[in-house]
Design an enzyme around this catalytic site. Structure first.
Site, PDB file in Angstrom:
ATOM      1  N   ASP A 292     -10.997   2.147   3.663  1.00  0.00           N
ATOM      2  CA  ASP A 292     -11.524   1.020   3.814  1.00  0.00           C
ATOM      3  C   ASP A 292     -13.124   0.631   3.568  1.00  0.00           C
ATOM      4  O   ASP A 292     -13.458  -0.547   3.085  1.00  0.00           O
ATOM      5  CB  ASP A 292     -11.296  -0.181   5.007  1.00  0.00           C
TER       6      ASP A 292
ATOM      7  N   LYS B 219       1.109  -0.909  -0.210  1.00  0.00           N
ATOM      8  CA  LYS B 219       0.021  -0.367  -0.191  1.00  0.00           C
ATOM      9  C   LYS B 219       1.321   1.389   0.177  1.00  0.00           C
ATOM     10  O   LYS B 219       0.967   2.230  -0.760  1.00  0.00           O
ATOM     11  CB  LYS B 219      -0.884  -0.188   1.263  1.00  0.00           C
TER      12      LYS B 219
ATOM     13  N   GLN C 251      -5.141  -1.904   9.153  1.00  0.00           N
ATOM     14  CA  GLN C 251      -4.434  -3.027   8.713  1.00  0.00           C
ATOM     15  C   GLN C 251      -5.539  -4.159   9.159  1.00  0.00           C
ATOM     16  O   GLN C 251      -5.296  -4.074  10.964  1.00  0.00           O
ATOM     17  CB  GLN C 251      -3.595  -3.143   8.015  1.00  0.00           C
TER      18      GLN C 251
END
Ligand code: GUN
Length: 274
Positions: free
Chosen positions: A111, A44, A88
């Protein structure tokens, strides 16, 4: 046709790179030292560097308390220089993921895991859509694979892939079936699928006997077998019978990251419209 996610992701990232005219910042929080998570976070960051988004990676010990993690989320929520926030997953067992997702500013939730964004997607008025399912929709669109009226079977019912994938396919007018570990006669169902999406996490779980001839196969699995990366779909067994198939690596994975970059641009646009 091999659906080349790596190539399509590169096109998307180049588009994002051209579009960015402000300084955007993505804050990524990594808790603990799960190896797979470290690799995802590194990828990322590489994508951010490529498109010109500043990334802030917070590496926190697995022993961090939920409160201390939430304190960092609150700080990032209120910082005007932070465009997007990504925690994460998975998180250590003593931390409630749902509570963390609930506390991410919905306008920075790149997200798409905050309940407000999940609700908006469910009601058909999405803002942030989770990156893997949206990346799959982008990949199908790139290759002009039609969805309307098709039978789409999804294996896996997770909050980050299976459920949002089902909603996106419904919105695109597919007839959707979601299978999972309690599903009876799985093969009877997978054989009816024009589009089969597997997010199970079992190496080579799907073979040619389980698919319809001419199907489109989308492999979300990232598994290791004898040290080698492979998907949920037995690629060699299925490649001749399927019309379209994503490879692992180089299929869905790069699309997830490219879509995250798009979501960072969306975050900036939504915040400016406030
Ligand atoms: N862990 C595995 N996939 C993902 C993802 O898409 N987002 C986050 N935050 N964590 C993940």
């Amino acid at each position: 046709m091999i659906l080349n996610g790596k190539e399509v992701a590169a096109i998307i990232k180049d588009n994002v790179k051209e579009k960015i005219n402000l300084q955007l910042t993505l804050a990524v929080i990594l808790v603990g030292d799960d190896n797979a998570s470290k690799i995802y976070v590194r990828n990322k960051k590489i994508a951010c560097d490529y498109v010109g988004i500043k990334s802030l990676v917070y590496e926190l010990p697995a022993s961090i308390t939920q409160n201390d993690l939430l304190e960092l989320v609150y700080e990032l929520n209120s910082r005007p220089d932070v465009t997007g926030i990504l925690v994460q997953l998975p998180l250590p067992k003593h931390i409630d993921e749902a509570i963390v997702m609930e506390n991410i500013n919905p306008l920075k939730d790149v997200d798409g895991f905050n309940p407000q964004n999940v609700g908006a997607l469910t009601l058909g008025a999405p803002k942030f859509i989770p990156c893997t399912p949206l990346g799959i929709m982008n990949l199908l669109a790139h290759y002009k694979i039609s969805i309307d009226g098709k039978n789409c079977t999804i294996i896996g019912r997770s909050n980050d892939v299976g459920k949002p994938m089902a909603l996106l396919m419904l919105a695109a007018n597919a007839t959707v079936t979601v299978c999972h570990s309690h599903t009876k006669n799985l093969t009877d169902i997978t054989k009816t699928a024009d589009i089969l999406i597997s997010a199970v996490g079992k190496a080579k779980f799907i073979n040619a006997d389980m698919i319809k001839s001419g199907a489109t196969l989308i492999d979300v699995g990232i598994n290791r077998e004898s040290g080698k990366l492979c998907g949920d779909i037995d690629f060699d067994s299925c490649v001749e019978k399927a019309a379209n198939i994503t490879p692992v690596p180089g299929g869905v994975g790069p699309m997830t990251i490219a879509t995250l970059m798009q979501n960072c641009v969306l975050a900036s646009e939504l915040q400016r419209a406030q």
